[in-house]
Design an enzyme around this catalytic site. Sequence first.
Site, PDB file in Angstrom:
ATOM      1  CB  VAL A   1       8.621   2.975   5.897  1.00 48.04           C
ATOM      2  CG1 VAL A   1       7.905   4.310   5.918  1.00 48.04           C
ATOM      3  CG2 VAL A   1       7.935   1.992   4.955  1.00 48.04           C
TER       4      VAL A   1
ATOM      5  CE1 TYR B   1      -2.522  -3.562   1.984  1.00 45.34           C
ATOM      6  CE2 TYR B   1      -4.583  -4.592   2.662  1.00 45.34           C
ATOM      7  CZ  TYR B   1      -3.819  -3.458   2.453  1.00 45.34           C
ATOM      8  OH  TYR B   1      -4.341  -2.212   2.741  1.00 45.34           O
TER       9      TYR B   1
HETATM   10  N1  LIG Z   1      -6.986   2.588  -0.389  1.00 48.23           N
HETATM   11  C1  LIG Z   1      -7.563   1.599   0.258  1.00 48.23           C
HETATM   12  O1  LIG Z   1      -8.558   1.022  -0.217  1.00 48.23           O
HETATM   13  C2  LIG Z   1      -7.080   1.189   1.613  1.00 48.23           C
HETATM   14  C3  LIG Z   1      -7.927   0.413   2.429  1.00 48.23           C
HETATM   15  C4  LIG Z   1      -7.468   0.028   3.695  1.00 48.23           C
HETATM   16  C5  LIG Z   1      -6.221   0.415   4.136  1.00 48.23           C
HETATM   17  N2  LIG Z   1      -5.417   1.165   3.309  1.00 48.23           N
HETATM   18  C6  LIG Z   1      -4.114   1.561   3.833  1.00 48.23           C
HETATM   19  O2  LIG Z   1      -4.055   2.969   3.858  1.00 48.23           O
HETATM   20  C7  LIG Z   1      -2.685   3.397   3.808  1.00 48.23           C
HETATM   21  C8  LIG Z   1      -2.534   4.543   2.825  1.00 48.23           C
HETATM   22  O3  LIG Z   1      -2.767   4.063   1.507  1.00 48.23           O
HETATM   23  P1  LIG Z   1      -3.547   4.929   0.410  1.00 48.23           P
HETATM   24  O4  LIG Z   1      -4.908   4.357   0.295  1.00 48.23           O
HETATM   25  O5  LIG Z   1      -3.404   6.375   0.685  1.00 48.23           O
HETATM   26  O6  LIG Z   1      -2.732   4.498  -0.920  1.00 48.23           O
HETATM   27  P2  LIG Z   1      -1.668   5.297  -1.836  1.00 48.23           P
HETATM   28  O7  LIG Z   1      -1.009   4.262  -2.658  1.00 48.23           O
HETATM   29  O8  LIG Z   1      -2.341   6.425  -2.520  1.00 48.23           O
HETATM   30  O9  LIG Z   1      -0.671   5.946  -0.769  1.00 48.23           O
HETATM   31  C9  LIG Z   1       0.385   5.228  -0.164  1.00 48.23           C
HETATM   32  C10 LIG Z   1       1.569   6.164  -0.035  1.00 48.23           C
HETATM   33  O10 LIG Z   1       2.636   5.459   0.635  1.00 48.23           O
HETATM   34  C11 LIG Z   1       3.832   5.696  -0.077  1.00 48.23           C
HETATM   35  N3  LIG Z   1       4.746   4.564   0.175  1.00 48.23           N
HETATM   36  C12 LIG Z   1       4.621   3.286  -0.262  1.00 48.23           C
HETATM   37  N4  LIG Z   1       5.651   2.542   0.113  1.00 48.23           N
HETATM   38  C13 LIG Z   1       6.464   3.355   0.829  1.00 48.23           C
HETATM   39  C14 LIG Z   1       7.708   3.160   1.484  1.00 48.23           C
HETATM   40  N5  LIG Z   1       8.344   1.975   1.434  1.00 48.23           N
HETATM   41  N6  LIG Z   1       8.257   4.197   2.159  1.00 48.23           N
HETATM   42  C15 LIG Z   1       7.644   5.412   2.189  1.00 48.23           C
HETATM   43  N7  LIG Z   1       6.476   5.657   1.559  1.00 48.23           N
HETATM   44  C16 LIG Z   1       5.893   4.642   0.891  1.00 48.23           C
HETATM   45  C17 LIG Z   1       3.398   5.815  -1.523  1.00 48.23           C
HETATM   46  O11 LIG Z   1       4.374   6.446  -2.353  1.00 48.23           O
HETATM   47  C18 LIG Z   1       2.116   6.609  -1.382  1.00 48.23           C
HETATM   48  O12 LIG Z   1       2.349   8.001  -1.372  1.00 48.23           O
HETATM   49  C19 LIG Z   1      -1.888   2.134   3.472  1.00 48.23           C
HETATM   50  O13 LIG Z   1      -1.276   1.625   4.648  1.00 48.23           O
HETATM   51  C20 LIG Z   1      -2.942   1.167   2.981  1.00 48.23           C
HETATM   52  O14 LIG Z   1      -2.568  -0.183   3.149  1.00 48.23           O
HETATM   53  C21 LIG Z   1      -5.817   1.558   2.079  1.00 48.23           C
END
Ligand SMILES: NC(=O)c1ccc[n+]([C@@H]2O[C@H](COP(=O)([O-])OP(=O)(O)OC[C@H]3O[C@@H](n4cnc5c(N)ncnc54)[C@H](O)[C@@H]3O)[C@@H](O)[C@H]2O)c1
Length: 276
Positions: free
Chosen positions: A76, A175
Amino acid sequence: MGNLDGKVAFITGVARGQGRSHAVTLAAEGAAIIGVDICEDIPSNGYPMASRDELDETVALVEAAGGKMVAAVADVRDFHALKAALDAGVEQFGRLDIVLANAGIATMAFRELTIEEDLEMWTDVLDVNLVGSFHTAKAAIPHLIEGGRGGSIVFTSSTAGLRGFGGLQGGGLGYAASKHGIVGLMRTLSNALAPHSIRVNTVHPTAVNTMMAINPAMTAFLENYPDGGVHLQNPMPVSMLEPQDISATISYLVSDAGRYVTGVTLPVDAGFTNKL
Ligand SMILES: NC(=O)c1ccc[n+]([C@@H]2O[C@H](COP(=O)([O-])OP(=O)(O)OC[C@H]3O[C@@H](n4cnc5c(N)ncnc54)[C@H](O)[C@@H]3O)[C@@H](O)[C@H]2O)c1
């Protein structure tokens, strides 16, 4: 008949975790999916990114749910690669209706960092989470406007996009700053796109059971947080949500049931941001 029959959704970070769950959920409701993932590690990040195999597995799960999906490897942070992947998907499916800017990293650490490491973590988390969300919207908006049928954009922020926590290092500060920044992006786009009936919202999950939350770097960060992380607990009796809990909220936001919901910061957080 599904709620999203005939619609097309673009999802970033789709190879695992919440992105995968959103893809399968929206596909089961009738949407065709265009999905991207980086499928390559980011050196400053303390846990691995998804793999190409995981991206392929998402496609298989979408197909098993009766859906169609076009998947591509794209970072991205690279606007042109992201746009090329999206344009190819729109070419194949003929339209775009829904955009989920979900890809993100959390470069938290609990160890002594050199100033170079600290600065790199700040820069990388801002680039992926905030610049990447801007790129996602920027690539998608022309398709949504051109379609003339309205649309729905959902940015995945965090409880850290509404409250100030994350410590003193570049990763945690970055973050929180990136997730707050996404709210400004959402609010401004919501106003700018309302005349086109394109709705723009943020969701703010508390901890979700994915690699981001359960890797050793994050565990060490949380265990060493002031007061042992006690004030990071949810008021409701649940320590972590499941990806499907966030998908259910997104499914509502992008559907006709949410057709006049825009400009909203929607927590999915078991009471976390409301607690004293
Ligand atoms: N897991 C939590 O506790 C939590 C809480 C609040 C918000 N979030 C947010 O939820 C969203 C999804 O995260 P998740 O929990 O599924 O974690 P995750 O790490 O399992 O999934 C994130 C995905 O994004 C992909 N990714 C990372 N950087 C990228 C890039 N530069 N280009 C394309 N793809 C990329 C990764 O390969 C992965 O598949 C994120 O934005 C995260 O900040 C997560």
